[in-house]
Design an enzyme around this catalytic site. Structure first.
Site, PDB file in Angstrom:
ATOM      1  N   LEU A 143       0.937  -1.356  -0.018  1.00  0.00           N
ATOM      2  CA  LEU A 143       0.044  -0.024   0.017  1.00  0.00           C
ATOM      3  C   LEU A 143       0.927   1.081   0.103  1.00  0.00           C
ATOM      4  O   LEU A 143       1.528   1.583   0.899  1.00  0.00           O
ATOM      5  CB  LEU A 143      -1.071  -0.024   1.173  1.00  0.00           C
ATOM      6  CG  LEU A 143      -1.810  -1.495   1.466  1.00  0.00           C
ATOM      7  CD1 LEU A 143      -2.720  -1.060   2.504  1.00  0.00           C
ATOM      8  CD2 LEU A 143      -2.492  -1.603   0.108  1.00  0.00           C
ATOM      9  N   ALA A 186      -0.510   4.361  -1.286  1.00  0.00           N
ATOM     10  CA  ALA A 186      -1.344   5.623  -1.965  1.00  0.00           C
ATOM     11  C   ALA A 186      -1.290   6.698  -1.098  1.00  0.00           C
ATOM     12  O   ALA A 186      -1.679   7.698  -1.609  1.00  0.00           O
ATOM     13  CB  ALA A 186      -2.589   5.138  -2.297  1.00  0.00           C
ATOM     14  N   GLY A 187      -0.809   6.720   0.184  1.00  0.00           N
ATOM     15  CA  GLY A 187      -0.996   7.771   0.953  1.00  0.00           C
ATOM     16  C   GLY A 187      -0.020   9.032   0.716  1.00  0.00           C
ATOM     17  O   GLY A 187       0.820   9.139  -0.169  1.00  0.00           O
ATOM     18  N   ARG A 222       2.525  15.045   6.647  1.00  0.00           N
ATOM     19  CA  ARG A 222       3.229  15.318   7.476  1.00  0.00           C
ATOM     20  C   ARG A 222       4.854  15.382   7.135  1.00  0.00           C
ATOM     21  O   ARG A 222       5.711  16.032   7.958  1.00  0.00           O
ATOM     22  CB  ARG A 222       3.214  14.434   8.688  1.00  0.00           C
ATOM     23  CG  ARG A 222       1.907  14.717   9.636  1.00  0.00           C
ATOM     24  CD  ARG A 222       1.824  13.844  10.651  1.00  0.00           C
ATOM     25  NE  ARG A 222       1.309  12.401  10.324  1.00  0.00           N
ATOM     26  CZ  ARG A 222       1.074  11.420  11.016  1.00  0.00           C
ATOM     27  NH1 ARG A 222       1.360  11.406  12.382  1.00  0.00           N
ATOM     28  NH2 ARG A 222       0.649  10.234  10.508  1.00  0.00           N
ATOM     29  N   GLY A 239      -2.977   0.154  18.061  1.00  0.00           N
ATOM     30  CA  GLY A 239      -3.996  -0.852  18.262  1.00  0.00           C
ATOM     31  C   GLY A 239      -3.402  -2.274  19.028  1.00  0.00           C
ATOM     32  O   GLY A 239      -2.448  -2.567  18.796  1.00  0.00           O
ATOM     33  N   ASN A 271      -0.371  -3.848  17.100  1.00  0.00           N
ATOM     34  CA  ASN A 271      -0.759  -4.218  15.562  1.00  0.00           C
ATOM     35  C   ASN A 271       0.401  -3.364  14.840  1.00  0.00           C
ATOM     36  O   ASN A 271       0.416  -2.147  14.942  1.00  0.00           O
ATOM     37  CB  ASN A 271      -2.161  -3.892  15.263  1.00  0.00           C
ATOM     38  CG  ASN A 271      -2.308  -4.112  13.744  1.00  0.00           C
ATOM     39  OD1 ASN A 271      -1.770  -4.855  13.105  1.00  0.00           O
ATOM     40  ND2 ASN A 271      -3.145  -3.231  13.181  1.00  0.00           N
TER      41      ASN A 271
END
Length: 458
Positions: free
Chosen positions: A11, A13-14, A18, A144, A173
């Protein structure tokens, strides 16, 4: 494990706001390589035979970069940011090909250890449907928690939803997970968005799988391996960890680092045993060093090949295309670019050698330069074996100095020199007796007059 096929869905796509950068976050570099490329390397080391990059922000730039570090990867664009499960499902076409294992990874975790991924895949091979990779941070606040019972993972609980007892759990997590290919699409399609943000969370598949009586387990990775990068400070932290690992590996392989914390490697640096590296040396991409070399302090090396028993620096700069052969020497305050320095040749001090060949055993005097550029094109200088180039010489390319050629100090050489010839290329010296004294007296008189005039003005 080698008999099981594996797809790695990364992943990436961000936007990474920041980072305060126009560059997509995952293209920021660690050791000269984009973060996401480190993740790709880890996936490949863990046996991933397929790669799916989910991209979004800066999609064109991402595709261009991926063509270099992952030319076989498929790219899938996530047009809307609707959560991690939504991002994974963007790669539906790749997932549907029927891989045994599907690894879900994040492009901003550049320190992930291939062993952690391999362990997760091993648990899939043992029958688990979902394997969540966890870690134990020094302070679990904000992460988490992984809720386990009887060796099974029952839920991933966000901290705001944890009971006081659950907040004491230190196993958190890391975000990455492995999913059995046979169940992947079914589990992903079952994820809903009935939450405050209206997003599809990948973590929901833990409870979905458990409800279907599928085995869900957690494995543990080191805190460093799970480190995610969100800003420049964390990027620097990851760089420091990567460098520390690489220095440790280099020393265990037989390389002496006199002050390890001051030496910086690139992702692809190759360095042979019995090489000694003094303090404050920087290795850029594309450096290969054979055994027995000595790299002196404050040298900057990039795109260079250094053969056995060479001597470099201090304060040397080797640019791309520098090729030092056995026992060659490039000394202090020298720069070499796109040039071969053959066996035993010496480029000792204050010298620039570019677009050239320096023959075996040749000696290049201090202050010598190869004048290789006329403002439009580059030209080649060929210096033969055993040649001697006197100090402060300018070799105006294209030019050839024959084997054993001797260039007088201070010469400007514009024509080729035959083997064993002596060449002068400088103005004839003229000496005028007494003229030096006359000049000193004249200059002293002028200075005194100027000082007197300045005093009168005040």
């Amino acid at each position: 494990m080698s008999q099981r096929s594996c797809l790695s869905v990364i992943l990436a796509a961000g936007e990474g706001t920041r980072m305060k950068s126009a560059l997509p976050k995952v293209l920021h570099q660690i050791a000269g390589l984009p973060m996401v490329a480190h993740v790709v390397k880890a996936a490949e080391a863990a046996g991933a035979s397929g790669l799916a990059l989910v991209i979004g922000h800066g999609a064109d730039e991402m595709r261009k970069a991926a063509a270099k570090f992952a030319p076989k990867a498929e790219t899938f664009e996530q047009e809307k940011r609707l959560g991690t499960a939504h991002a994974v499902i963007a790669a539906r076409e790749a997932i549907s090909k029927g891989y045994d294992d599907v690894l879900v990874m994040f492009g901003d975790t550049p320190l992930i250890d291939a062993d952690a991924l391999t362990l997760a895949r091993r648990r899939l091979a043992e029958g688990a449907a979902v394997v969540v990779i966890g870690f134990r941070p020094p302070n679990p606040t904000g992460y988490g928690r992984l809720i386990e019972k009887d060796g099974k993972l029952t839920a991933i609980r966000e901290e705001k939803d944890c009971s006081e007892e659950e907040k004491k759990i230190g196993f958190c997590n890391a975000g990455m997970m492995a999913v059995a290919g046979a169940h992947a699409l079914k589990l992903l399609d079952a994820v809903g968005n009935e939450n405050a943000k209206g997003e599809y969370y990948l973590t929901d598949i833990v409870e979905i799988a458990s409800a279907q009586n599928l085995d869900v387990v957690a494995t543990e990775a080191s805190f460093e391996s799970a480190l995610g990068i969100n800003n420049r400070a964390e990027l620097a932290q990851a760089e420091a960890i990567w460098q520390q690992r690489r220095r440790h590996d280099a020393m265990l392989s037989g390389v002496t680092l006199i002050a390890p914390e001051t030496v910086f490697f690139s992702h692809d640096t190759e360095i042979g045993a019995d090489t000694i590296v003094e303090p404050n040396v920087w290795f850029g991409p594309g450096v290969r060093i054979a055994s027995g070399a000595k790299i002196h302090a404050f040298s900057h090396i990039e795109g260079a090949t250094i053969a056995s028993n060479c001597d470099v620096g201090p304060f040397a700069r080797l640019r791309p295309g520098a090729d030092l052969r056995n026992k060659a020497k490039v000394g202090n305050f020298c720069e070499v670019k796109q040039a071969v320095i053959e066996d035993g040749a010496k480029v000792n001090h204050l010298t620039y050698i570019g677009d050239a060949r320096v023959g075996a055993g040749a000696n290049i005097g201090a202050g010598t330069i190869t004048c290789n550029y006329d403002g439009y094109s580059k030209f080649f200088t060929d210096i033969g074996a055993g040649a001697f180039i006197g100090s402060n010489s300018s070799l105006v390319a294209p030019v050839t100095i024959g084997n054993g050629g001797y260039i007088a100090s201070g010469s400007v050489i514009t024509e080729s020199v035959p083997d064993d010839a002596l060449a002068f290329g400088r103005a004839r010296q003229k000496t005028i007796p007494g003229k030096g004294k006359e000049l000193r007296e004249r200059f002293a008189s002028a200075a005194a007059a100027k000082k007197k005039a300045a005093g009168a003005d005040h």
